[in-house]
Design a protein around this motif. Sequence first.
Motif, PDB file in Angstrom:
ATOM      1  N   PHE A  41     -55.186  39.367  71.655  1.00 20.70           N
ATOM      2  CA  PHE A  41     -53.825  39.813  71.953  1.00 20.70           C
ATOM      3  C   PHE A  41     -53.071  38.672  72.628  1.00 20.70           C
ATOM      4  O   PHE A  41     -53.555  38.079  73.587  1.00 20.70           O
ATOM      5  CB  PHE A  41     -53.858  41.045  72.866  1.00 20.70           C
ATOM      6  N   ASP A  42     -51.875  38.354  72.118  1.00 15.10           N
ATOM      7  CA  ASP A  42     -51.157  37.180  72.607  1.00 15.10           C
ATOM      8  C   ASP A  42     -49.677  37.300  72.261  1.00 15.10           C
ATOM      9  O   ASP A  42     -49.278  38.140  71.451  1.00 15.10           O
ATOM     10  CB  ASP A  42     -51.737  35.918  71.964  1.00 15.10           C
ATOM     11  N   ALA A  43     -48.870  36.446  72.869  1.00  9.87           N
ATOM     12  CA  ALA A  43     -47.444  36.344  72.558  1.00  9.87           C
ATOM     13  C   ALA A  43     -46.959  34.968  72.979  1.00  9.87           C
ATOM     14  O   ALA A  43     -47.498  34.359  73.896  1.00  9.87           O
ATOM     15  CB  ALA A  43     -46.660  37.428  73.283  1.00  9.87           C
ATOM     16  N   THR A  44     -45.916  34.497  72.311  1.00  5.86           N
ATOM     17  CA  THR A  44     -45.347  33.206  72.686  1.00  5.86           C
ATOM     18  C   THR A  44     -44.188  33.378  73.661  1.00  5.86           C
ATOM     19  O   THR A  44     -43.660  32.404  74.174  1.00  5.86           O
ATOM     20  CB  THR A  44     -44.844  32.447  71.442  1.00  5.86           C
ATOM     21  N   ALA A  45     -43.799  34.637  73.914  1.00  7.54           N
ATOM     22  CA  ALA A  45     -42.724  34.932  74.868  1.00  7.54           C
ATOM     23  C   ALA A  45     -43.124  36.166  75.673  1.00  7.54           C
ATOM     24  O   ALA A  45     -43.944  36.966  75.224  1.00  7.54           O
ATOM     25  CB  ALA A  45     -41.413  35.198  74.128  1.00  7.54           C
ATOM     26  N   ASP A  46     -42.570  36.305  76.873  1.00 14.45           N
ATOM     27  CA  ASP A  46     -42.828  37.507  77.668  1.00 14.45           C
ATOM     28  C   ASP A  46     -42.350  38.727  76.890  1.00 14.45           C
ATOM     29  O   ASP A  46     -41.315  38.687  76.224  1.00 14.45           O
ATOM     30  CB  ASP A  46     -42.094  37.434  79.005  1.00 14.45           C
ATOM     31  N   ASP A  47     -43.116  39.815  76.972  1.00 13.26           N
ATOM     32  CA  ASP A  47     -42.785  41.020  76.203  1.00 13.26           C
ATOM     33  C   ASP A  47     -43.061  42.255  77.047  1.00 13.26           C
ATOM     34  O   ASP A  47     -44.094  42.347  77.707  1.00 13.26           O
ATOM     35  CB  ASP A  47     -43.625  41.067  74.922  1.00 13.26           C
ATOM     36  N   THR A  48     -42.138  43.192  77.028  1.00 13.58           N
ATOM     37  CA  THR A  48     -42.313  44.503  77.650  1.00 13.58           C
ATOM     38  C   THR A  48     -42.134  45.543  76.560  1.00 13.58           C
ATOM     39  O   THR A  48     -41.130  45.524  75.842  1.00 13.58           O
ATOM     40  CB  THR A  48     -41.277  44.730  78.769  1.00 13.58           C
ATOM     41  N   PHE A  49     -43.112  46.437  76.409  1.00 19.01           N
ATOM     42  CA  PHE A  49     -43.051  47.423  75.334  1.00 19.01           C
ATOM     43  C   PHE A  49     -43.629  48.749  75.808  1.00 19.01           C
ATOM     44  O   PHE A  49     -44.444  48.806  76.727  1.00 19.01           O
ATOM     45  CB  PHE A  49     -43.785  46.923  74.084  1.00 19.01           C
ATOM     46  N   SER A  50     -43.217  49.823  75.172  1.00 18.37           N
ATOM     47  CA  SER A  50     -43.684  51.170  75.507  1.00 18.37           C
ATOM     48  C   SER A  50     -44.887  51.533  74.647  1.00 18.37           C
ATOM     49  O   SER A  50     -44.964  51.162  73.478  1.00 18.37           O
ATOM     50  CB  SER A  50     -42.577  52.195  75.268  1.00 18.37           C
ATOM     51  N   VAL A  51     -45.818  52.301  75.242  1.00 14.60           N
ATOM     52  CA  VAL A  51     -46.949  52.844  74.478  1.00 14.60           C
ATOM     53  C   VAL A  51     -47.025  54.364  74.571  1.00 14.60           C
ATOM     54  O   VAL A  51     -47.742  54.990  73.804  1.00 14.60           O
ATOM     55  CB  VAL A  51     -48.309  52.228  74.894  1.00 14.60           C
ATOM     56  N   TYR A  68     -46.382  41.862  79.117  1.00 16.72           N
ATOM     57  CA  TYR A  68     -47.241  40.709  78.864  1.00 16.72           C
ATOM     58  C   TYR A  68     -46.483  39.461  79.298  1.00 16.72           C
ATOM     59  O   TYR A  68     -45.356  39.240  78.861  1.00 16.72           O
ATOM     60  CB  TYR A  68     -47.614  40.610  77.387  1.00 16.72           C
ATOM     61  N   VAL A  69     -47.096  38.678  80.181  1.00 13.82           N
ATOM     62  CA  VAL A  69     -46.492  37.433  80.653  1.00 13.82           C
ATOM     63  C   VAL A  69     -47.200  36.281  79.934  1.00 13.82           C
ATOM     64  O   VAL A  69     -48.381  36.021  80.175  1.00 13.82           O
ATOM     65  CB  VAL A  69     -46.613  37.293  82.191  1.00 13.82           C
ATOM     66  N   ALA A  70     -46.474  35.624  79.034  1.00 18.90           N
ATOM     67  CA  ALA A  70     -47.073  34.605  78.174  1.00 18.90           C
ATOM     68  C   ALA A  70     -47.626  33.413  78.954  1.00 18.90           C
ATOM     69  O   ALA A  70     -48.707  32.910  78.638  1.00 18.90           O
ATOM     70  CB  ALA A  70     -46.041  34.125  77.152  1.00 18.90           C
ATOM     71  N   ALA A  71     -46.933  32.969  79.985  1.00 18.81           N
ATOM     72  CA  ALA A  71     -47.361  31.773  80.728  1.00 18.81           C
ATOM     73  C   ALA A  71     -48.680  31.975  81.450  1.00 18.81           C
ATOM     74  O   ALA A  71     -49.457  31.031  81.610  1.00 18.81           O
ATOM     75  CB  ALA A  71     -46.285  31.360  81.732  1.00 18.81           C
ATOM     76  N   THR A  72     -48.966  33.202  81.881  1.00 16.04           N
ATOM     77  CA  THR A  72     -50.186  33.465  82.652  1.00 16.04           C
ATOM     78  C   THR A  72     -51.208  34.304  81.895  1.00 16.04           C
ATOM     79  O   THR A  72     -52.303  34.538  82.392  1.00 16.04           O
ATOM     80  CB  THR A  72     -49.844  34.181  83.968  1.00 16.04           C
ATOM     81  N   ASP A  73     -50.844  34.790  80.692  1.00  9.06           N
ATOM     82  CA  ASP A  73     -51.729  35.626  79.882  1.00  9.06           C
ATOM     83  C   ASP A  73     -52.139  36.897  80.635  1.00  9.06           C
ATOM     84  O   ASP A  73     -53.279  37.333  80.580  1.00  9.06           O
ATOM     85  CB  ASP A  73     -52.963  34.831  79.450  1.00  9.06           C
TER      86      ASP A  73
END
Length: 179
Positions: A41-51, A68-73
């Motif tokens: 699980f990864d992203a190139t940008a910070d992401d906030t999403f609902s589940v 998800y904070v991309a810089a700190t994983d």
Amino acid sequence: YCLRARLSGGTSDAYLLEGDYNIAAAVTNYIRFNIWFSPSFDATADDTFSVFELQASGTVELAVGFRYVAATDVINVGIGEVAPTAFGGENIVKGVWHTIEITAVVAGATQANGSGSVFVTRDGKPFKSTADASIDSLMQSAITDGVIGVQNHLGTTTGTILFDSLIFDDGRIGPEKRY
């Protein structure tokens, strides 16, 4: 069987909607499900999403999700009225099951006394009695629907999320040991 959301570069929502949650005003209900994020699980940008969302005829009244904070994983759980806005608690560990417990107190449409709390318990860890994140002063309508899955994620977020053992009740359920 698990609900699987495989994020692969698109932004399409992937969810199941249950149209029979039916929570009236001034009632407390509890939701519990297990969640697993793949090690990839990864992203190139910070992401906030609902589940998970509680909705009143299509209007989101309480949302639980992740940041998800991309810089700190780092992945953290959050809760909010329309989308997750209050974050906290322990970091989600990829490749490990976590139990997500939600306490939802539904207010009336003219009262700002609704609230929500979310608890995260990592598999094998002791039961949590303190919420990881909470929100209050919510003005809501009676709940009609529950939605579980991935919504409002960025196209740069990739990986697999598994959902299992969704339970909805009028008493706190607590985590279960995974096998």
